[in-house]
Design a protein around this motif. Structure first.
Motif, PDB file in Angstrom:
ATOM      1  N   ARG A 193       0.763  -1.137   0.041  1.00  0.00           N
ATOM      2  CA  ARG A 193      -0.052  -0.084  -0.046  1.00  0.00           C
ATOM      3  C   ARG A 193       0.827   1.110  -0.018  1.00  0.00           C
ATOM      4  NH1 ARG A 193      -2.978  -0.499   5.141  1.00  0.00           N
ATOM      5  NH2 ARG A 193      -1.050  -1.608   5.887  1.00  0.00           N
ATOM      6  N   LEU A 194       0.410   2.300  -0.384  1.00  0.00           N
ATOM      7  CA  LEU A 194       0.979   3.389  -0.519  1.00  0.00           C
ATOM      8  C   LEU A 194       0.016   4.659  -0.061  1.00  0.00           C
ATOM      9  CD1 LEU A 194       3.658   5.052  -1.997  1.00  0.00           C
ATOM     10  CD2 LEU A 194       1.707   5.446  -3.957  1.00  0.00           C
ATOM     11  N   VAL A 195       0.523   5.531   0.847  1.00  0.00           N
ATOM     12  CA  VAL A 195      -0.134   6.561   1.396  1.00  0.00           C
ATOM     13  C   VAL A 195       0.182   7.718   0.922  1.00  0.00           C
ATOM     14  CG1 VAL A 195       1.332   6.869   3.348  1.00  0.00           C
ATOM     15  CG2 VAL A 195      -1.044   7.860   3.398  1.00  0.00           C
ATOM     16  N   ALA A 196      -0.581   8.492   0.140  1.00  0.00           N
ATOM     17  CA  ALA A 196      -0.192   9.777  -0.582  1.00  0.00           C
ATOM     18  C   ALA A 196      -0.935  11.006   0.278  1.00  0.00           C
ATOM     19  CB  ALA A 196      -1.112   9.813  -1.977  1.00  0.00           C
ATOM     20  N   THR A 197       0.023  12.037   0.663  1.00  0.00           N
ATOM     21  CA  THR A 197      -0.653  13.053   1.533  1.00  0.00           C
ATOM     22  C   THR A 197      -1.107  14.091   0.556  1.00  0.00           C
ATOM     23  OG1 THR A 197       0.847  12.538   3.310  1.00  0.00           O
ATOM     24  CG2 THR A 197       0.051  14.765   3.331  1.00  0.00           C
ATOM     25  N   ALA A 198      -2.332  14.559   0.892  1.00  0.00           N
ATOM     26  CA  ALA A 198      -2.967  15.587  -0.088  1.00  0.00           C
ATOM     27  C   ALA A 198      -2.821  17.219   0.567  1.00  0.00           C
ATOM     28  CB  ALA A 198      -4.140  15.460  -0.404  1.00  0.00           C
ATOM     29  N   TYR A 199      -2.442  18.107  -0.254  1.00  0.00           N
ATOM     30  CA  TYR A 199      -2.308  19.500  -0.069  1.00  0.00           C
ATOM     31  C   TYR A 199      -3.039  20.432  -1.026  1.00  0.00           C
ATOM     32  CZ  TYR A 199       1.580  18.054   3.024  1.00  0.00           C
ATOM     33  OH  TYR A 199       2.318  17.370   3.920  1.00  0.00           O
ATOM     34  N   THR A 200      -3.607  21.597  -0.819  1.00  0.00           N
ATOM     35  CA  THR A 200      -4.014  22.629  -1.703  1.00  0.00           C
ATOM     36  C   THR A 200      -3.024  23.478  -2.370  1.00  0.00           C
ATOM     37  OG1 THR A 200      -4.390  24.138  -0.054  1.00  0.00           O
ATOM     38  CG2 THR A 200      -6.341  22.472  -0.634  1.00  0.00           C
ATOM     39  N   THR A 226      -0.893  24.725   7.706  1.00  0.00           N
ATOM     40  CA  THR A 226      -0.615  23.951   6.713  1.00  0.00           C
ATOM     41  C   THR A 226      -1.921  23.893   5.658  1.00  0.00           C
ATOM     42  OG1 THR A 226       0.033  21.641   6.222  1.00  0.00           O
ATOM     43  CG2 THR A 226      -1.506  21.930   7.728  1.00  0.00           C
ATOM     44  N   SER A 227      -1.257  23.628   4.487  1.00  0.00           N
ATOM     45  CA  SER A 227      -2.420  23.426   3.430  1.00  0.00           C
ATOM     46  C   SER A 227      -2.872  21.904   3.317  1.00  0.00           C
ATOM     47  CB  SER A 227      -2.045  24.021   1.866  1.00  0.00           C
ATOM     48  OG  SER A 227      -0.937  23.234   1.622  1.00  0.00           O
ATOM     49  N   ARG A 228      -2.495  20.870   4.066  1.00  0.00           N
ATOM     50  CA  ARG A 228      -2.630  19.650   4.048  1.00  0.00           C
ATOM     51  C   ARG A 228      -4.231  19.500   4.280  1.00  0.00           C
ATOM     52  NH1 ARG A 228      -0.535  16.067   8.675  1.00  0.00           N
ATOM     53  NH2 ARG A 228      -2.328  16.635   9.801  1.00  0.00           N
ATOM     54  N   THR A 229      -4.903  18.434   3.566  1.00  0.00           N
ATOM     55  CA  THR A 229      -6.095  18.288   3.588  1.00  0.00           C
ATOM     56  C   THR A 229      -6.547  16.817   4.082  1.00  0.00           C
ATOM     57  OG1 THR A 229      -6.495  17.849   1.172  1.00  0.00           O
ATOM     58  CG2 THR A 229      -6.840  19.940   2.032  1.00  0.00           C
ATOM     59  N   GLY A 230      -5.614  15.929   3.794  1.00  0.00           N
ATOM     60  CA  GLY A 230      -6.100  14.578   4.320  1.00  0.00           C
ATOM     61  C   GLY A 230      -5.053  13.417   3.473  1.00  0.00           C
ATOM     62  N   PHE A 231      -5.469  12.481   3.271  1.00  0.00           N
ATOM     63  CA  PHE A 231      -4.791  11.253   2.534  1.00  0.00           C
ATOM     64  C   PHE A 231      -5.487  10.444   2.106  1.00  0.00           C
ATOM     65  CE2 PHE A 231      -5.667   9.777   7.131  1.00  0.00           C
ATOM     66  CZ  PHE A 231      -5.972   8.576   6.664  1.00  0.00           C
ATOM     67  N   GLU A 232      -4.765   9.714   0.828  1.00  0.00           N
ATOM     68  CA  GLU A 232      -5.408   8.626   0.148  1.00  0.00           C
ATOM     69  C   GLU A 232      -4.723   7.341   0.371  1.00  0.00           C
ATOM     70  OE1 GLU A 232      -7.545   7.917  -4.018  1.00  0.00           O
ATOM     71  OE2 GLU A 232      -6.564   9.939  -3.634  1.00  0.00           O
ATOM     72  N   VAL A 233      -5.100   6.207   0.921  1.00  0.00           N
ATOM     73  CA  VAL A 233      -4.420   4.974   1.026  1.00  0.00           C
ATOM     74  C   VAL A 233      -4.735   4.071  -0.248  1.00  0.00           C
ATOM     75  CG1 VAL A 233      -4.334   2.817   2.140  1.00  0.00           C
ATOM     76  CG2 VAL A 233      -4.400   5.069   3.484  1.00  0.00           C
TER      77      VAL A 233
END
Length: 406
Positions: A193-200, A226-233
């Motif tokens: 699995r890969l976690v991708a951290t999302a930002y605006t 931070t402009s971080r909004t969440g993550f996608e696994v």
């Protein structure tokens, strides 16, 4: 300069007297941002761009065309490949289970009169040749164990897709689209699995900072919410994933990427807290949860974390006498110090008794580190790379390592 640079500067000053940091120390260091200019460079696990190097299995590397330097008279030296005359490295560096899979430099590129962005340039280890090859197509790289595959992001961040790069050919074998723009990547320990951290926005922002002693301006990290909004696994094989929103909080600044816990059922990220390297854990739906028992006392700024057998925890710098450095090794369940080991910053475990670390040049007063192999129970260090050269400006960063398991 980033938060961890300032924290580590101050820790070195305290470590000379072997005094622990007081509660709230990290927050006070943040307040010193505009008063400090001396830079110290260390690998950031998480806050400066934590590139977690795990992933798809593969055979051991071929030796390639370069000549390996294997130290003699050192326990386990047959599995050590060192090039102490190369800084940055040109040929493969490895010890035990850990390989220097890549390294990068960071350059601050102005975007306007008062803002800029940090842009990385990577050198990736080619598993066929055993040499590091420059690849300036990518803004972010995470390398899989076995060193056949890397997950990559294109230059403009946040990126709408993730590439799976064949390290031997330099070709992207497959693109994985994501539902939200991402700027950070990390594999689970099993590589599935890969976690991708999302930002605006690009999380590697810089702004003009004044040195109060000289009145001169230079580039410094653009702190702020931070402009971080969440993550996608994401499942690496299928490319399918699930999105989880994580609202930004006051405890997060700039780049705060997510990484998998040891077992892979939780995620963690750095937060500004009561001590340096504070981390917050989340479940895979984005809900805050308590840390696992064996990771509760770990630091987000010490990338080595748990030993392969899970019995020892790599911790931070605790003493720096006579231009040498010592870091703490602790019981992961109790947090009690078991022993100390040479090295100013513990980067990766070679096995259950040896680690790869940054260690300073004992002949130079300024902090001028190189990669070394250190052993628990021994004061001896084995040089693995050449030195990083000190750099007083904010406009460039010397090479930073990315490790992966064989």
């Amino acid at each position: 300069m980033n938060v961890e640079d300032f924290v580590r500067d101050a820790l070195r000053e305290q470590a000379a007297q072997q005094q622990p940091a007081a509660p709230g120390f990290a927050d006070r260091v943040l307040g010193a941002l505009r008063r400090r200019r001396t830079r110290r460079l260390v690998s950031v696990a998480v806050a400066a761009a934590a590139v977690v190097a795990v992933g798809v299995g593969a055979p051991l590397l071929d030796s390639g065309g370069g000549k390996d330097v294997r130290p003699s008279g050192v326990p386990g030296s047959r599995d050590v490949t060192a090039h102490p005359d190369q800084g940055p490295p040109r040929e493969r560096i490895a010890a035990g289970r850990s390989v220097l899979a890549a390294y990068y430099t960071l350059k601050v590129v102005p975007r306007s009169s008062g803002t800029a962005a940090g842009e990385r340039t990577y050198w990736l280890l080619n598993p066929r040749t055993g040499r590091y090859e420059k690849d300036d197509r990518w803004s972010f790289v995470a390398v899989a164990p076995g060193l056949r595959t890397a997950a990559v992001l294109e230059r403009d961040l946040p990126a709408p897709r993730i590439g799976l790069l064949d390290l031997a050919t330099g070709r992207v074998e497959r693109w994985i689209p994501v539902s939200h723009g991402v700027a950070g990547l990390a594999f689970s320990r099993d590589g599935r699995r890969l976690v991708a951290t999302a930002y605006t926005e690009n999380p590697d922002g810089f702004s003009k900072v004044m040195d109060t002693r000289t009145g001169r301006y230079d580039w410094g990290p653009g702190f702020g919410s931070t402009s971080r909004t969440g993550f996608e696994v994401l499942d690496v094989a299928s490319g399918r994933g699930s999105w989880a929103a994580v609202p930004p909080g006051r405890e997060s600044l700039g780049r705060e990427d997510f990484s998998f816990s040891r077992t892979g059922d939780l995620l963690y990220a750095h937060v500004v807290g009561p001590r340096d390297g504070t981390q917050q854990f989340y479940d895979l739906t984005g809900r805050k949860v308590a840390a696992p028992a064996n990771e509760r006392g770990l630091r987000s700024d010490v990338s080595a974390r748990l030993s392969p057998d899970g019995r020892l925890a790599a911790w931070g710098l605790v003493a720096e006498p006579h231009h040498t450095s010592y870091s703490s090794i602790r019981d992961p369940l109790t947090g009690k110090e078991i022993t100390r080991v040479r090295g100013s910053h513990l980067l990766a475990w070679a096995d259950d008794k040896r680690l790869i670390a940054w260690e300073r040049d004992p002949d130079v007063a300024r902090y001028r580190p190189r990669l070394v192999l250190v052993t628990i129970g021994s004061g001896k260090v084995v040089p693995l790379s050449g030195f990083q050269e000190p750099n007083d400006g904010y406009g460039a960063r010397d090479w930073q390592p990315v490790f992966a398991d064989r």
